[in-house]
Design a protein around this motif. Structure first.
Motif: not given
Length: 923
Positions: A528-553
């Protein structure tokens, strides 16, 4: 809109002769070149006329701010053009500014005005008759206003007119905004306001120089000879009669049909939304000559097309969408197969009732650039000849029942949409023909039955070219490679509902939308921290096996509207940068391992509509700022966390709240009585905020991602995920906490509530007597509390209730009699030892004496049928006897003597019978 719109608009600009008319006006009146040092200033008389025109107008956007008496040269005012030789006002162009009011007679003083453009405003009243006196006018556009009544015939006096557009003038469905300023208004009547209409169409025939005529939405229901009038306008090139009630014209054939002298110069003809049947083709014929380039027949009831449309050698664009009659597509193509097949570039017919398949006949249309047949009823295989069309760039046959061939050879295609809700057959193998489509900018293969691994070279086929890729709802497996260089700027990717595994790769920093939900992806989400141009307005990563912390960026994502990370294994605290998501409308983190208190910065997300943080390990008190700052919320779900403390009364400030779920926490204290004031649950209706999010994909192609808000809700003992029906749900769930005290009687004010769950608390006292007034409740769970006394009798009025649980309380007395309350299983009343009556087997005191009631009921039935039968018999006999006596005078006296004695006998028998019935009832 459709995916050809961008190209079509360019084409229309070539057809639309507005520029030509404007050039004529410019040449004739000295133009708008004001750079001449000797140019004239505007005349005082004309400046005063413009100020009088402005005076009564409603100007919401301050468009006329330059129109002031102290600015003497009106030629410098916005929307005004003057002749630089004479200073006369020649053009008045004030379109699309929301101006409201009536058009002032003062315009008559603009004696040299030749261009009047007031479209896209809120002018109302009838179209002024005095316009017909402004004989220099060559251009009139009053479209998209609120005029009504009859179009004045005086316009026929404007013999120099080139352009006339009066389309879409009506008060139907909309009230002019300036009506809101009438603060002293006492009576307002808008009933029976008619839209604009034409009484007699003959006045149009005087406009011999007319090139453009737009009368969309104008009623021509009584004009039988309008075709004759149109054909008399020999210079007319643009005719638009959309929604003109042409289906009501009884005899719409022209006297020109058999005349060799009749001809038409029309290049643009639009007749959509008139409910026309194929009988119209007899009078359409004289209007369709070889000059026709654009034909729009959509939204009618046409069951095909005549062969003469195949002889229009210059027809480039043909709209035939949303026609309700069945049409065989092979016959449709065959009737276009004359010289039209060589000129046609855009065939746009989504939503029509086509049957059959795309056969080899399509090869004849060698100029076809756009073929849009989505949502028809086509079936069978797509002919391989389709791919041989040399300049075909845009193809959309989605939402049909077509089978895609195994090979496709067409290097010119830039847009392909083959998605079909009924699983268009492309798989199971990944299609090899994709490799031949080198020029694609958009690809949609969603729900096409692919069950395969995507080849590695597939992902690199369109470097920096694709703007949209949708492979969702298949069974595509494998790892997703680096995507950072494969997509164009402002692109969208949807790979959801597949079996992709491994970590999420790098993605383009300029993405608009990314949907990787419902896969088997693992690892962290630091990408997520690589998406730096500020255009993204829809992000759905649900129903996977993702782990770790939500990055502070997250400060990079200030345009984000939807963030869905639910159903993963994320842990840790929410980062403070989440407060940077000031445009966020839906935050869905359900079912992770997130913990800690909610960050104070989250209160900056004031655009939030849906907040779903359930099934995590969040702790602390429920923040008061949820109610104070996030006023747009209609969904608040904090269930199954570790929140403690009391329910903050500030939640009562959420006027749009429809779903409140605080269940399975450690909350204590009483239920705030102010919850009974939640506006959206008291009043019928739904939140004004949109619950569906449509994500636009590109600037050139009308492709979208649609996100339907959803939530996991405990419903009648089961955990269900609500999608499209979430808008209909109004629910409060405070179950499984430590709440005490009584149910506030104010809760019974929530007349629009559908579900109420207060179970598994320590609530006490009586169930409010007025609870029966909550007649829309479908589910009510008050189980496992300390409620006492009787079940309110008013609950017998809750006829929609299909799930009730009051078990394990201290309720007593008889269960109120109603079909609804007796229909539930006895277990729904268990644990209340003093309850009695059906559906419980325990009898209430006095029930033994009532066992004879069925016998008395049978007596009552006999008595009822006695009176019914007696009454019917009496009526029948009475009229038979009366009829006979009317015809037999000699028999009347003996008959009435007999009746007197017979009535006495009947009276005695009835009294004895009723007496015996009364004695039986007493015993």
């Amino acid at each position: 809109m459709n995916p050809c719109l961008f190209i079509i608009l360019s084409f229309l600009l070539l057809l639309f002769p507005t520029a030509t008319a404007s050039q004529l006006i410019t040449v004739g009146e000295g133009g708008d070149d004001r750079n001449d040092a000797n140019m004239k200033k505007c005349l005082d008389k004309e400046r005063d006329a413009l100020l009088l025109f402005k005076a009564p107008l409603h100007d919401p956007y301050d468009t006329l701010s330059t129109w002031t008496a102290d600015q003497h040269d009106c030629c410098n005012w916005s929307g005004i053009t003057c002749s630089n030789q004479t200073g006369h006002v020649t053009k008045l162009e004030l379109f699309g500014h929301g101006l409201g009011g009536e058009i002032s007679h003062s315009l008559l003083n603009l004696t040299y005005l030749n261009h009047l453009h007031l479209s896209g405003n809120s002018f109302h009243g009838t179209i002024p008759t005095f316009i017909g006196s402004m004989t220099r006018l060559r251009y009139i556009d009053l479209s998209d206003n609120y005029h009504n009544g009859t179009i004045p015939r005086s316009i026929g006096s404007l013999t120099e007119l080139r352009h006339l557009d009066l389309s879409y003038n009506s008060l139907y469905g909309t009230i002019p905004p300036e009506f809101g300023n009438l603060t002293n208004l006492q009576v307002l009547r808008l009933g029976n306001v008619e839209r604009c209409r034409v009484e007699k169409v003959e006045w149009l025939s005087h406009l011999s120089h007319l090139e453009v005529l737009g009368m969309d939405g104008i009623s021509l229901a009584k004009q039988n000879h309008w075709v004759d009038v149109v054909l008399s306008l020999c210079k007319l090139s643009h005719l638009s009669l959309n929604g003109c009630e042409l289906s009501q014209v009884m005899y719409p054939y022209s006297s020109f049909l058999n005349s060799s002298s009749s001809s038409s110069s029309i290049e643009f003809l639009s007749l959509q939304s008139n409910n026309l049947t194929s009988s119209m083709y007899r009078w359409l014929f004289p209007l369709t000559s070889n000059s026709l380039q654009f034909l729009h027949l959509s939204s009618n009831m046409l069951d095909g097309i005549p062969k003469y449309l195949g002889n229009l050698c210059n027809l480039k664009t043909f709209y035939f969408s949303d026609n309700s009659a069945a049409v065989k597509f092979p016959d449709f193509l065959n009737n276009l197969s004359g010289c039209t097949s060589l000129s046609l570039q855009y065939l746009i017919a989504p939503g029509s009732q086509f049957t059959g398949s795309l056969l080899d006949d399509i090869q004849r249309f060698s100029s076809l650039n756009c073929l849009y047949l989505a949502a028809s009823h086509l079936n069978g295989s797509i002919s391989e000849k389709l791919w041989e069309l040399p300049i075909l760039e845009i193809l959309d046959v989605s939402y049909n029942d077509l089978t895609i061939p195994s090979t496709i050879h067409n290097s010119s295609l830039s847009y392909v949409n083959l998605f079909d809700m009924r699983s268009c057959k492309v798989g199971p193998q990944f299609p090899k023909w994709i490799k031949t489509l080198k020029n694609l900018t958009s690809l949609d293969l969603s729900n096409t039955g692919i069950s395969d691994t995507a080849p590695l070279d597939f992902w690199a086929m369109w470097p920096s070219r694709l703007i949209y890729m949708n492979l969702s709802s298949n069974n595509i497996s494998g790892m997703i490679p680096d995507l950072s260089s494969n997509f164009a700027k402002k692109s969208a990717i949807d790979l959801s509902s597949n079996t992709f595994h491994g970590p999420i790769p790098n993605v383009p920093s300029t993405l608009l939308s990314l949907n990787l939900s419902r896969n088997k992806l693992s690892g962290g989400i630091s990408f997520i921290c690589q998406i730096v141009d500020g255009l993204l307005y829809f992000l759905d990563l649900s129903h996977n096996s993702l782990s770790g912390q939500l990055p502070d960026c997250l400060w990079h994502l200030k345009q984000l509207k939807v963030l869905n990370l639910g159903h993963n294994n994320l842990f840790g605290r929410l980062p403070p940068s989440i407060g940077s998501l000031i445009e966020l409308e839906a935050l869905y983190l359900f079912k992770n391992n997130l913990s800690g208190e909610l960050p104070l910065s989250l209160k900056n997300c004031t655009s939030l509509i849906s907040l779903n943080l359930g099934a995590n390990k969040f702790s602390g008190t429920v923040p008061v700022w949820i109610g104070e700052n996030l006023s747009r919320l209609y969904v608040v779900i904090l269930r199954s966390n570790n929140f403690f403390g009391t329910i903050p009364v500030q939640l009562c400030q959420l006027a749009n709240l429809q779903i409140l779920d605080l269940s399975m926490n450690n909350l204590h204290g009483t239920i705030p009585s102010c919850l009974g004031n939640l506006t959206s649950m008291v009043e019928e209706g739904f939140s004004q905020d949109e619950l569906y999010y449509t994500i636009g994909i590109s600037e050139n192609i009308d492709e979208t991602e649609t996100y339907v808000d959803h939530a996991m809700i405990e419903w009648q003992g089961d955990e269900l995920e609500f999608f499209g029906s979430l808008r209909l749900l109004k629910s409060i769930d405070l179950s499984s906490n430590n709440l005490t005290g009584q149910i506030p009687y104010e809760i019974t004010n929530l007349h629009d509530l559908i579900a109420l769950n207060l179970s598994k608390n320590a609530l006490s006292g009586e169930i409010p007597e007025k609870i029966g007034g909550m007649k829309k409740l479908l589910t009510l769970d008050l189980s496992r509390n300390n409620f006492s006394r009787r079940i309110p009798s008013s609950m017998s009025q809750m006829t929609l209730l299909n799930d009730l649980d009051v078990s394990f309380n201290s309720l007593s007395g008889r269960i109120p009699s109603s079909t609804q309350l007796q229909s539930f299983e006895a277990s729904r009343y268990d644990g209340n030892t003093q309850l009695c009556g059906p559906p419980l087997t325990k009898k209430c005191p006095g029930d033994e004496e009532s066992e004879l009631l069925p016998i008395i009921g049978e007596i009552d039935e006999v008595e009822r049928w006695f009176y019914i039968g007696g009454g019917m018999g009496f009526a029948t006999g009475f009229w038979i006897a009366c009829g006979a006596l009317l015809l037999n005078r000699r028999g009347r006296h003996p008959f009435f003597q007999f009746c007197d004695s017979f009535i006495d006998w009947i009276y005695v028998k009835v009294v004895v019978f009723i007496s015996s019935l009364q004695k039986a009832r007493q015993t």
